[in-house]
Design an enzyme around this catalytic site. Structure first.
Site, mmCIF file in Angstrom:
data_model
loop_
_atom_site.group_PDB
_atom_site.id
_atom_site.type_symbol
_atom_site.label_atom_id
_atom_site.label_comp_id
_atom_site.label_asym_id
_atom_site.label_seq_id
_atom_site.Cartn_x
_atom_site.Cartn_y
_atom_site.Cartn_z
ATOM 1 N N LYS A 75 48.449 44.021 26.445
ATOM 2 C CA LYS A 75 48.851 44.475 27.774
ATOM 3 C C LYS A 75 48.567 43.431 28.849
ATOM 4 O O LYS A 75 49.352 43.293 29.782
ATOM 5 C CB LYS A 75 48.161 45.785 28.121
ATOM 6 C CG LYS A 75 46.681 45.628 28.195
ATOM 7 C CD LYS A 75 45.971 46.729 28.903
ATOM 8 C CE LYS A 75 44.577 46.185 29.142
ATOM 9 N NZ LYS A 75 43.603 47.097 29.559
ATOM 10 N N THR A 76 47.495 42.678 28.714
ATOM 11 C CA THR A 76 47.201 41.664 29.721
ATOM 12 C C THR A 76 48.327 40.632 29.771
ATOM 13 O O THR A 76 48.777 40.236 30.841
ATOM 14 C CB THR A 76 45.865 40.962 29.420
ATOM 15 O OG1 THR A 76 44.872 41.962 29.218
ATOM 16 C CG2 THR A 76 45.438 40.071 30.560
ATOM 17 N N ASP A 133 45.762 48.392 36.451
ATOM 18 C CA ASP A 133 45.306 48.307 35.067
ATOM 19 C C ASP A 133 44.345 49.465 34.785
ATOM 20 O O ASP A 133 43.737 49.998 35.707
ATOM 21 C CB ASP A 133 44.596 46.959 34.877
ATOM 22 C CG ASP A 133 44.327 46.665 33.423
ATOM 23 O OD1 ASP A 133 44.968 47.305 32.565
ATOM 24 O OD2 ASP A 133 43.496 45.799 33.137
ATOM 25 N N GLU A 134 44.196 49.845 33.536
ATOM 26 C CA GLU A 134 43.269 50.929 33.148
ATOM 27 C C GLU A 134 43.519 52.198 33.972
ATOM 28 O O GLU A 134 42.586 52.824 34.483
ATOM 29 C CB GLU A 134 41.805 50.495 33.326
ATOM 30 C CG GLU A 134 41.447 49.161 32.702
ATOM 31 C CD GLU A 134 41.157 49.242 31.223
ATOM 32 O OE1 GLU A 134 41.491 50.269 30.593
ATOM 33 O OE2 GLU A 134 40.596 48.256 30.694
ATOM 34 N N GLN A 162 41.687 55.775 25.630
ATOM 35 C CA GLN A 162 40.529 54.972 26.031
ATOM 36 C C GLN A 162 39.944 55.421 27.360
ATOM 37 O O GLN A 162 39.257 54.666 28.040
ATOM 38 C CB GLN A 162 40.907 53.491 26.099
ATOM 39 C CG GLN A 162 41.244 52.909 24.742
ATOM 40 C CD GLN A 162 41.471 51.411 24.801
ATOM 41 O OE1 GLN A 162 40.569 50.640 25.088
ATOM 42 N NE2 GLN A 162 42.702 51.004 24.538
ATOM 43 N N ARG A 209 37.437 47.362 19.127
ATOM 44 C CA ARG A 209 37.043 46.044 19.628
ATOM 45 C C ARG A 209 37.033 45.012 18.502
ATOM 46 O O ARG A 209 37.018 43.819 18.736
ATOM 47 C CB ARG A 209 35.624 46.071 20.240
ATOM 48 C CG ARG A 209 35.389 46.960 21.443
ATOM 49 C CD ARG A 209 36.386 46.779 22.513
ATOM 50 N NE ARG A 209 37.474 47.754 22.369
ATOM 51 C CZ ARG A 209 38.637 47.638 22.979
ATOM 52 N NH1 ARG A 209 38.891 46.615 23.747
ATOM 53 N NH2 ARG A 209 39.577 48.544 22.811
#
Length: 654
Positions: free
Chosen positions: A41-42, A213-214, A244, A613
């Site tokens: 996504k980044t 974001d997030e 998340q 992760r």
DNA sequence: CCAGCTCTGGACCAT
DNA sequence: CCAGAGCTGG
């Protein structure tokens, strides 16, 4: 030129998959990107910003918002290295400060307001509850603090009657002290937008394109803030993953992302389901775990990577042996597979679990770094020195005054200070201005106090002068040496060395910060001014410290070290090897989450974050006995362990 | 009324 | 294991 940009952008776009490309090329209107863990996504966000600029959008009209300074910094750098343009990418809180510094006067505040962190605001609440209910009434200040926090985060209009008076007093006093608390950094800008359409319009015309974001971790105040800001043009690009969402305890509402389609009509929705990070084994385990949650936005994450190694499961008999196992494996992985320590992480549920790992790693000489936890700037001696500095900036700062007036001891106790505070309050005089004359005659003052008063007044006077003349690091040194603070540090032989090192470190950090500011100023000339005033000043130094988390400050550490952190702090990061430790009932899931299915699901999402992760190999460990709440307790393995399919894991014998 | 001592009870995650 | 409450001498 145009064609050059086009071909350059084309190369970037060619690196993306179909869905990613679609998101990156989206121009107008609301868009929700449901980005699974490790789905790139980044990269999409960065490419999208580049694409906007390539299509003729002025970088000045683009605003990106993230949750941590670290993420903001990373995105900013990637955009800048891609297209050589600087774009404003900031955290919600920093953005709030920026807006308030420009426009808070419309709410009657001075633009010179100070920011109270959680610690300061708790102290203020304690002071006020004594004022309101008397010193003997037992009030749970922490409870009040979290109630106040949720009122602001939820933009609540109806205040529960039982806390109304203290809440109003808290708000009133913050205003009188020209202070804002952390929640105000979101709450007040939103209030500003609601009350002053012209202010809102100014910002709407400044930022035509907004990226968040997030998004799954936004609370109601942030939601409203964003909604108002994009109302005019509707160019909102949000990225998030409901699976998340782990910050509901901070007021985040998963509904913001689940209801995006209803909130923004004609919204485009794009799902990024290909994971580029983990092995198929790790991903299957993650999928199997998260499937147990009811409130979800269905998506199927898949990976084109190899199956990879099985997930290792280890049972220890004590937290010490658990740490032993991890340390042993870390050594082995490092020597056998040549994986650097910086590519290995240990995740735990609560900060206190870091202890046994620290002890062991220290004794085995394995370099490590703790991310989060009690940060440097939260240490008592550092906060005390910073309080002196804050008083130089703002003579109203009652909390800092109370912190340092008797540090070192100058003969002022609770009685005196309560009367003095009340006096300053009644006369509406900034607390530090009282020092211009002897203590008020109506307050009984002993000889010792008179002397202490004089001493403190002289100190303040001298430091104010030093502030005008000397560089920041010298000023910090003056505070430490002239205040007599070193005498307090020397009192305790146990901690003396460490605390002396810490205050010395603060001087070094101030010097370092100054150098960086000067460098920045030189670069700044090349680019459009993004911050109105960039000269290194005490106020900017202090502000940056309050907004910089322990998470952000440690990135400068680029030596090869093992990382230790809570699962919360791990969000957004990735490592070749991940150890998820302390997987026991009542710890992970945490005991406090057992009362409700919702919070249990949040624990599961946190576990999911931890699993995802890992790129190559995942270790899950637990212990059957653990020292908790002062005693040795028997522990049972976490229910989450049972949610990992048999065929994906193998048990390691000690 | 302050300072220094002993005692006790509470401890998840954090911008 | 540490912070704040409670106690006592100066």
């Amino acid at each position: 030129m145009q064609h050059l940009i086009d071909s350059f952008l084309q190369t970037e776009l060619d690196k993306l998959n179909k869905e990613q490309k679609k998101a990156a090329l989206h121009k107008e209107g609301p868009l929700l990107v449901l980005a699974g863990a490790g789905s790139g996504k980044t990269k999409v966000v960065v490419t999208r910003i580049a694409a906007l600029i390539a299509q003729g959008v002025d970088p000045y009209n683009i605003l990106g918002v993230t949750f941590t300074n670290k993420a903001a910094q990373e995105m900013k750098e990637r955009v800048s290295s891609l297209i050589g343009k600087s774009v404003l990418i900031s955290t919600f809180h920093s953005l709030g400060v920026r807006i308030l510094r420009e426009s808070i006067d419309r709410l009657g505040f001075s633009r010179q307001f100070i920011i109270y962190d959680a610690d300061d605001s708790l102290k203020l609440i304690k002071t006020l509850s004594k004022e309101l209910y008397g010193p003997d009434e037992k009030i749970d200040a922490k409870e009040l603090q979290s109630l106040f926090s949720s009122i602001k985060n939820n933009l609540e209009r109806a205040i529960p009657p039982n806390i109304e008076s203290i809440y109003n007093l808290y708000k009133k006093r913050l205003f009188e002290l020209q202070a804002v608390d952390f929640d105000d950094l979101l709450f007040l800008p939103t209030l500003l937008f609601q009350r002053h359409p012209d202010v809102l319009e100014y910002y709407q015309d400044r930022w035509h394109y907004m990226l968040v974001d997030e998004y799954q971790d936004t609370n109601h105040a942030q939601y409203e803030f964003v909604r108002l800001l994009v109302q005019k043009r509707k160019n909102l690009f949000v990225v998030g993953d409901p699976d998340q969402s782990i910050y509901s305890w901070r007021g985040a509402s998963i509904r913001n992302i689940l209801d995006f389609e209803q909130d923004y009509r004609d919204a485009t929705i794009i799902k990024l389901e290909q994971n580029y990070r983990s092995t198929r084994t790790i991903l299957s385990a993650a999928n199997a775990v998260i499937k147990n949650n009811d409130s979800r936005y269905e998506k199927a994450l898949w990976s084109a990577h190899d199956e990879g190694e099985k997930i290792s499961l280890f049972q220890a008999r004590s937290e010490r042996l658990e740490a032993h196992f991890v340390a042993h494996m870390v050594r082995q992985i490092r020597s056998l597979h040549g994986i650097p320590l910086s590519d290995i992480a240990i995740f735990y549920r609560t900060n206190f679990q870091s202890r046994p790992f620290e002890d062991l790693l220290l004794s085995q000489k394995i370099p490590y770094t703790i991310i989060g936890g009690l940060s440097f700037y939260q240490r008592k001696e550092i906060k005390d020195i910073l309080a002196y500095l804050r008083l130089l900036e703002n003579p109203n700062d009652l909390i800092s005054f109370l912190r340092v007036i008797n540090m070192p001891k100058r003969g002022f106790g609770e009685q005196f200070l309560t009367k003095l505070t009340a006096y300053a309050q009644r006369e509406a005089i900034p607390i530090m201005h009282l020092l211009r004359s002897p203590p008020p005659s109506e307050i009984r003052t002993s000889a010792k106090q008179k002397a202490g008063w004089q001493e403190f007044a002289t100190l303040y006077h001298n430091l104010l002068q030093a502030k005008e003349k000397k560089p920041l690091s010298e000023l910090v040194r003056d505070v430490i040496t002239q205040s007599g603070y070193l005498s307090i540090i020397d009192l305790d032989k146990e901690t003396r060395e460490e605390r002396r090192e810490n205050v010395a470190e603060l001087i070094a950090k101030a010097a370092e910060w100054e150098d960086m500011q000067i460098q920045d100023m030189q670069i700044q000339d090349m680019q459009e001014a993004e911050n109105p005033e960039k000269e290194p000043s005490l106020s900017r130094f202090l502000e940056e410290l309050t907004l910089t988390t322990s998470l952000d400050s440690l990135e400068e550490n680029n030596s090869d070290r093992l990382s230790l952190m809570t699962a919360h702090n791990g969000k957004g990061l990735e490592f070749q090897i991940v150890f998820l430790v302390g997987l026991e009932e009542e710890l992970f899931p945490h005991i406090n989450s057992k009362h409700s299915p919702d919070s249990l699901e949040e624990e599961r999402r946190l576990f999911y974050v931890g699993i995802t992760r890992a790129k190559k190999k995942l270790f899950l460990t637990y212990t059957t006995q653990r020292h908790l709440w002062g005693g040795l307790r028997h522990m049972r393995p976490s229910r989450f362990l049972h949610e990992i399919p048999f065929e994906l894991r193998k048990i390691i014998k000690q």
